[in-house]
Design a protein around this motif. Structure first.
Motif, mmCIF file in Angstrom:
data_model
loop_
_atom_site.group_PDB
_atom_site.id
_atom_site.type_symbol
_atom_site.label_atom_id
_atom_site.label_comp_id
_atom_site.label_asym_id
_atom_site.label_seq_id
_atom_site.Cartn_x
_atom_site.Cartn_y
_atom_site.Cartn_z
ATOM 1 N N VAL A 99 0.857 -1.190 0.000
ATOM 2 C CA VAL A 99 0.000 0.000 0.000
ATOM 3 C C VAL A 99 0.888 1.234 0.000
ATOM 4 C CG1 VAL A 99 -1.791 1.279 1.263
ATOM 5 C CG2 VAL A 99 -1.816 -1.223 1.259
ATOM 6 N N ASP A 100 0.507 2.253 -0.794
ATOM 7 C CA ASP A 100 1.316 3.471 -0.826
ATOM 8 C C ASP A 100 1.141 4.269 0.467
ATOM 9 O OD1 ASP A 100 -1.219 4.606 -1.165
ATOM 10 O OD2 ASP A 100 -0.520 6.044 -2.641
ATOM 11 N N GLU A 101 2.020 5.256 0.662
ATOM 12 C CA GLU A 101 2.028 6.013 1.920
ATOM 13 C C GLU A 101 0.760 6.824 2.134
ATOM 14 O OE1 GLU A 101 5.545 8.366 2.062
ATOM 15 O OE2 GLU A 101 6.882 6.641 2.409
ATOM 16 N N THR A 102 0.040 7.157 1.075
ATOM 17 C CA THR A 102 -1.199 7.921 1.227
ATOM 18 C C THR A 102 -2.362 7.040 1.668
ATOM 19 O OG1 THR A 102 -2.025 7.620 -1.049
ATOM 20 C CG2 THR A 102 -0.426 9.406 -0.667
ATOM 21 N N GLY A 103 -2.219 5.723 1.512
ATOM 22 C CA GLY A 103 -3.299 4.818 1.842
ATOM 23 C C GLY A 103 -4.407 4.802 0.811
ATOM 24 N N ARG A 104 -4.141 5.331 -0.378
ATOM 25 C CA ARG A 104 -5.179 5.408 -1.407
ATOM 26 C C ARG A 104 -5.119 4.260 -2.404
ATOM 27 N NH1 ARG A 104 -4.418 10.911 -4.308
ATOM 28 N NH2 ARG A 104 -6.216 10.119 -5.490
ATOM 29 N N TYR A 105 -3.956 3.583 -2.493
ATOM 30 C CA TYR A 105 -3.797 2.567 -3.528
ATOM 31 C C TYR A 105 -3.100 1.330 -2.977
ATOM 32 C CZ TYR A 105 -4.879 6.596 -6.373
ATOM 33 O OH TYR A 105 -5.487 7.703 -6.887
ATOM 34 N N LEU A 106 -3.535 0.182 -3.505
ATOM 35 C CA LEU A 106 -2.938 -1.106 -3.172
ATOM 36 C C LEU A 106 -2.405 -1.732 -4.452
ATOM 37 C CD1 LEU A 106 -4.167 -3.716 -0.702
ATOM 38 C CD2 LEU A 106 -3.801 -4.470 -3.049
ATOM 39 N N PHE A 107 -1.239 -2.371 -4.356
ATOM 40 C CA PHE A 107 -0.558 -2.945 -5.514
ATOM 41 C C PHE A 107 -0.324 -4.436 -5.261
ATOM 42 C CE2 PHE A 107 0.433 1.466 -4.969
ATOM 43 C CZ PHE A 107 0.312 2.013 -6.224
ATOM 44 N N VAL A 108 -0.514 -5.243 -6.307
ATOM 45 C CA VAL A 108 -0.425 -6.696 -6.160
ATOM 46 C C VAL A 108 0.453 -7.273 -7.264
ATOM 47 C CG1 VAL A 108 -1.709 -8.850 -5.917
ATOM 48 C CG2 VAL A 108 -2.787 -6.688 -5.232
ATOM 49 N N ALA A 109 1.348 -8.197 -6.889
ATOM 50 C CA ALA A 109 2.135 -8.971 -7.857
ATOM 51 C C ALA A 109 1.589 -10.389 -7.895
ATOM 52 C CB ALA A 109 3.612 -8.969 -7.479
ATOM 53 N N HIS A 110 1.496 -10.949 -9.112
ATOM 54 C CA HIS A 110 0.939 -12.284 -9.311
ATOM 55 C C HIS A 110 2.006 -13.166 -9.954
ATOM 56 C CE1 HIS A 110 -2.415 -9.397 -9.345
ATOM 57 N NE2 HIS A 110 -3.149 -10.367 -8.828
ATOM 58 N N TYR A 111 2.500 -14.146 -9.203
ATOM 59 C CA TYR A 111 3.601 -14.970 -9.690
ATOM 60 C C TYR A 111 3.177 -15.808 -10.897
ATOM 61 C CZ TYR A 111 7.357 -18.423 -9.768
ATOM 62 O OH TYR A 111 8.392 -19.221 -10.159
ATOM 63 N N ALA A 112 2.203 -16.695 -10.717
ATOM 64 C CA ALA A 112 1.776 -17.552 -11.823
ATOM 65 C C ALA A 112 0.955 -16.772 -12.847
ATOM 66 C CB ALA A 112 0.973 -18.737 -11.304
ATOM 67 N N GLY A 113 0.314 -15.700 -12.428
ATOM 68 C CA GLY A 113 -0.494 -14.897 -13.336
ATOM 69 C C GLY A 113 0.313 -13.997 -14.242
ATOM 70 N N GLY A 114 1.596 -13.791 -13.925
ATOM 71 C CA GLY A 114 2.463 -12.986 -14.783
ATOM 72 C C GLY A 114 2.047 -11.540 -14.907
ATOM 73 N N ALA A 115 1.444 -10.979 -13.869
ATOM 74 C CA ALA A 115 0.894 -9.625 -13.973
ATOM 75 C C ALA A 115 1.007 -8.890 -12.647
ATOM 76 C CB ALA A 115 -0.569 -9.679 -14.413
ATOM 77 N N VAL A 116 0.908 -7.563 -12.734
ATOM 78 C CA VAL A 116 0.782 -6.717 -11.551
ATOM 79 C C VAL A 116 -0.491 -5.890 -11.693
ATOM 80 C CG1 VAL A 116 3.243 -6.604 -11.043
ATOM 81 C CG2 VAL A 116 2.232 -4.908 -12.569
ATOM 82 N N SER A 117 -1.061 -5.489 -10.561
ATOM 83 C CA SER A 117 -2.310 -4.734 -10.598
ATOM 84 C C SER A 117 -2.295 -3.609 -9.591
ATOM 85 C CB SER A 117 -3.511 -5.649 -10.350
ATOM 86 O OG SER A 117 -3.414 -6.294 -9.090
ATOM 87 N N MET A 118 -3.194 -2.646 -9.811
ATOM 88 C CA MET A 118 -3.349 -1.480 -8.950
ATOM 89 C C MET A 118 -4.830 -1.354 -8.602
ATOM 90 S SD MET A 118 -2.211 2.430 -9.866
ATOM 91 C CE MET A 118 -2.388 3.799 -8.720
ATOM 92 N N LEU A 119 -5.133 -1.230 -7.303
ATOM 93 C CA LEU A 119 -6.499 -1.131 -6.830
ATOM 94 C C LEU A 119 -6.634 0.099 -5.945
ATOM 95 C CD1 LEU A 119 -5.499 -4.332 -6.786
ATOM 96 C CD2 LEU A 119 -7.834 -4.713 -6.016
ATOM 97 N N SER A 120 -7.735 0.819 -6.076
ATOM 98 C CA SER A 120 -7.982 1.984 -5.228
ATOM 99 C C SER A 120 -8.560 1.544 -3.894
ATOM 100 C CB SER A 120 -8.948 2.950 -5.925
ATOM 101 O OG SER A 120 -8.369 3.503 -7.084
ATOM 102 N N LEU A 121 -8.212 2.298 -2.841
ATOM 103 C CA LEU A 121 -8.726 2.057 -1.499
ATOM 104 C C LEU A 121 -9.565 3.243 -1.057
ATOM 105 C CD1 LEU A 121 -5.466 0.681 0.194
ATOM 106 C CD2 LEU A 121 -7.364 -0.652 -0.757
ATOM 107 N N GLY A 122 -10.695 2.973 -0.424
ATOM 108 C CA GLY A 122 -11.540 4.035 0.086
ATOM 109 C C GLY A 122 -11.038 4.559 1.414
#
Length: 352
Positions: A99-122
């Motif tokens: 999670v970034d320092e602002t607490g607004r975004y979460l980031f995920v790495a996927h080993y078998a999925g071969g992808a990274v993602s970004m999700l907003s946090l309320g």
């Protein structure tokens, strides 16, 4: 909790119905640990991370068809966890979240999925569906582990301007600019590592000018300089193993001591924590310390740098070590805690 007690969360390998995300209390004076709470988060919630406020905890869960990130409210006094909500992570097999320092975004790495993602946090800690999913491409030389991309972590750099993604499958560390207006991830470059090295996790120096990367497949640690544009340049690489070791080994975690003077890495197979001193931008091996168990997939340095806690997955135990402030050398405290297949330990912000 008192001023002399810290709270940490622990992720594990587990079945879907087992209690799998734990909170523990750690005595700041002795390093002793005790259980506080545990919840059944789903299959293999192997990585957990706190919201910077300390009010919420997020767990990356390996559901079959697509990964899930689940959120929990955290009672800062008791360590009790209350499930809040969850969201699909964007690809299969999430293995790391931050999670970034602002607490607004979460980031995920996927080993078998071969992808990274970004999700907003309320503002209430809730998770929105992914606003960005970036699929990696490529491969490298290892015929068993590198036939496809395998992002193994996603770490926010200084000032949260860039996200850094070691890809074990392609021998690269990708650099993404974090676009907050969209929100999205914009690739700005990558640094190539030695073929077959298998970059896994990285950790930044306190001043942010340098990153330390651990490479799983060839058991090495790489020092990287970070430019003002966020890009990384390799400075040096050293082995995490003693010259006489001839067995099978895979590295896992790397962490910088809060002083910036020492760097630690875990060896699975040799089952040690290696201690390096930082000398003019390079790493010099100080020593190897047995972890008191088998397969240390992760470890956590206390926020004040006084102790290190090794999570020995195959022997179901977290083991505490004192850190010598003058040398960085580790010594066992005699304290440990039984936890089934522990593989991640994170400190509640502000609990030190």
């Amino acid at each position: 909790m008192t001023r002399d007690t810290q709270i940490a969360a622990v992720g594990t390998y587990s079945a879907a119905t087992d209690e799998s995300v734990h909170t523990v209390a750690v005595d700041s004076e002795t390093g002793s640990m005790r259980h506080l709470d545990a919840v059944a988060a789903g299959p293999d919630p192997t990585f957990v991370t706190f919201h910077p406020s300390g009010e919420y905890l997020y767990a990356a869960v390996r559901e079959d068809e697509e990964g899930v990130v689940r959120s929990y409210e955290v009672d800062r006094e008791t360590g009790a966890l209350t499930e809040r909500d969850g969201a699909r992570s964007g690809a299969v097999a999430p293995c790391y979240c931050s999670v970034d320092e602002t607490g607004r975004y979460l980031f995920v790495a996927h080993y078998a999925g071969g992808a990274v993602s970004m999700l907003s946090l309320g503002p209430d800690g809730g998770i929105d569906p992914p606003s960005e999913v970036v699929e990696h491409e490529g491969s490298s030389v290892d015929p068993d582990r590198q036939t496809a991309p395998h992002p193994h972590s996603i770490t926010l750099g200084p000032e949260d301007r860039f996200a850094y993604v070691p890809d074990l499958g392609t021998d690269e560390v990708h650099v993404y600019a974090v676009e907050r207006d969209e929100p999205s991830l914009s690739r700005v470059g990558a640094v190539d590592l030695a073929p077959g090295s298998g970059p896994r996790h990285l950790s930044f120096s306190p001043d942010g000018d340098r990153a330390y990367l651990i490479n799983e497949l060839d058991s090495t640690a790489t020092v990287l300089d970070r430019g003002s544009d966020g890009l990384l340049t390799e400075r040096s690489t050293v082995s995490t193993l003693p010259p006489e070791f001839a067995g099978e080994n895979k590295t896992a975690e790397i962490a910088v001591h809060p002083s910036g003077e020492y760097v630690y890495g875990s060896n699975r197979g040799l089952d040690t924590i290696v201690t390096f001193s930082v000398e003019e931008g390079t790493l010099a091996r100080v020593g190897q310390t047995p972890t008191g168990g088998e397969w240390p997939r992760h470890f956590a340095v206390a926020p004040d740098g006084s102790r290190l806690f090794a999570e020995n997955r195959h022997t179901d135990e977290i083991v505490a070590f004192d850190v010598d402030a003058d040398t960085g050398v580790l010594s066992r405290t005699g304290e440990s805690l039984s936890v089934p297949e522990p593989v991640c330990m994170q400190w509640l912000p502000g609990s030190d």
